[in-house]
Scaffold this motif. Structure first.
Motif, short mmCIF file in Angstrom:
data_model
loop_
_atom_site.label_atom_id
_atom_site.label_comp_id
_atom_site.label_asym_id
_atom_site.label_seq_id
_atom_site.Cartn_x
_atom_site.Cartn_y
_atom_site.Cartn_z
N ARG A 64 12.50 -7.88 -4.16
CA ARG A 64 13.95 -8.07 -4.09
C ARG A 64 14.72 -6.74 -4.28
O ARG A 64 15.65 -6.44 -3.56
CB ARG A 64 14.40 -9.07 -5.15
N HIS A 65 14.28 -5.98 -5.30
CA HIS A 65 15.08 -4.80 -5.66
C HIS A 65 14.53 -3.47 -5.16
O HIS A 65 15.26 -2.48 -5.12
CB HIS A 65 15.22 -4.73 -7.18
N TYR A 66 13.25 -3.45 -4.82
CA TYR A 66 12.68 -2.14 -4.47
C TYR A 66 11.92 -2.14 -3.15
O TYR A 66 11.15 -1.22 -2.91
CB TYR A 66 11.74 -1.67 -5.59
N TRP A 67 12.14 -3.15 -2.27
CA TRP A 67 11.40 -3.17 -1.00
C TRP A 67 11.60 -1.89 -0.23
O TRP A 67 10.68 -1.35 0.39
CB TRP A 67 11.81 -4.40 -0.15
N TRP A 68 12.82 -1.36 -0.27
CA TRP A 68 13.16 -0.17 0.51
C TRP A 68 12.47 1.08 -0.01
O TRP A 68 12.28 2.03 0.72
CB TRP A 68 14.68 0.01 0.48
N ALA A 69 12.06 1.06 -1.27
CA ALA A 69 11.45 2.26 -1.88
C ALA A 69 9.93 2.21 -1.87
O ALA A 69 9.28 3.26 -1.74
CB ALA A 69 11.95 2.41 -3.32
N TYR A 70 9.35 1.01 -2.03
CA TYR A 70 7.90 0.94 -2.22
C TYR A 70 7.15 0.10 -1.19
O TYR A 70 5.94 0.22 -1.07
CB TYR A 70 7.57 0.40 -3.62
N TYR A 130 14.62 -9.03 1.97
CA TYR A 130 13.55 -8.70 1.02
C TYR A 130 12.39 -9.70 1.06
O TYR A 130 11.26 -9.36 0.74
CB TYR A 130 14.12 -8.58 -0.41
N ARG A 131 12.69 -10.94 1.50
CA ARG A 131 11.65 -11.97 1.49
C ARG A 131 10.49 -11.64 2.44
O ARG A 131 9.39 -12.12 2.27
CB ARG A 131 12.25 -13.35 1.80
N ARG A 132 10.78 -10.81 3.41
CA ARG A 132 9.70 -10.38 4.33
C ARG A 132 8.66 -9.54 3.61
O ARG A 132 7.57 -9.32 4.14
CB ARG A 132 10.28 -9.52 5.45
N PHE A 133 9.04 -9.02 2.45
CA PHE A 133 8.12 -8.12 1.74
C PHE A 133 7.44 -8.81 0.57
O PHE A 133 6.78 -8.17 -0.25
CB PHE A 133 8.88 -6.88 1.25
#
Ligand code: SAM
Length: 237
Positions: free
Chosen positions: A17-23, A4-7
């Motif tokens: 941390r919690h929503y990188w995959w969604a947004y 997640y830190r890449r985002f």
């Protein structure tokens, strides 16, 4: 390094941390921005929720309208069809702003990259604010700051429309089925906190800090009381 830190660039830590995959991850945004996917996530209620939220907004031709954060699906382009004056949409993620830009006609939507916890607008800058399923995705402190910002930027006499999960749905089958509840709370790590908060009371508190108060004009529940769309009018305290 956790993925997640890449985002993290320029967005709140909780979002990455919690929503990188969604947004924040392009394939994820592409996937979720299909009408049938977002409708499935909302258990078939997307169109009804979006329609109710747009209808309750009742923005006249001169109303200054803010959509606070981007929403997948057709809500924004549909809303724009009813607003000849256009509107403003603020979101903290470039990726999301670009996606909305691609869905809307040019010239009627002003896109602003801003953190909803700290908006760069003047006090009383808007007559209408629409918040569609944002609060339950925020940690408690962020929720409180976002409520404060809404209280600050919304003009007395204006309207706030919030589409969200309803009050703790103790008797709803989704909630009672513990595996489903567990899954939902895994995907939405701040939902339990949101459920356990009195949203109206917290909103009132935020308003009071700015010498304003809320009058609830309408409240509609959907999917057996799992979701709600609430419309408030702002008054001077
Ligand atoms: C409106 S919420 C959820 C919407 C709903 N799941 C849907 O798309 O139908 C998701 C949006 O909120 C944005 N967001 C989350 N936290 C934010 C914040 N603090 N400030 C501004 N935008 C934020 C995300 O970038 C994302 O575009």
């Amino acid at each position: 390094m956790p993925l997640y830190r890449r985002f993290l660039g320029g967005v709140p830590e909780y979002l990455a941390r919690h929503y990188w995959w969604a947004y924040l991850w392009s394939p994820g945004s592409w996937f979720f921005d299909h009408g049938w996917i977002i409708n499935a996530i909302l258990f078939g209620q997307y169109a009804r929720l979006a329609e109710a939220a747009s209808a309750l907004l009742q923005a006249g031709k001169k109303a200054r309208v803010l959509q606070l954060t981007a929403v997948y699906g057709s809500l924004t382009p549909r809303l724009l069809e009813t607003l000849p004056q256009g509107m403003v949409l603020a979101d903290v993620a470039d990726q999301q702003l670009e996606r909305v830009r691609g869905k809307c006609p040019e010239g009627c939507l002003r896109l602003c990259r801003m953190n909803a916890e700290c908006l760069g607008y003047a006090d009383n800058a808007f007559d209408r604010v629409l918040v569609f399923f944002l609060f339950h995705e925020l940690p408690m402190e962020a929720r409180s700051r976002v409520r404060g910002e809404i209280a600050r930027i919304l003009q007395p006499g204006g309207r706030l429309v919030v589409a969200e999960y309803a009050e703790l749905p103790r008797h709803h089958w989704m909630f009672r089925f513990s595996l489903l509840r567990w899954l939902l709370c895994r995907m939405e790590p701040f939902l339990a906190g949101f459920w356990n908060e009195d949203h109206d009371r917290e909103m009132e508190r935020a308003m009071a800090r700015y010498g304003k108060r809320l009058e609830r004009l309408a409240s509609r529940h959907f999917f057996g009381g799992f979701y709600r769309v609430v419309c408030y009018r702002l008054r001077r305290a």
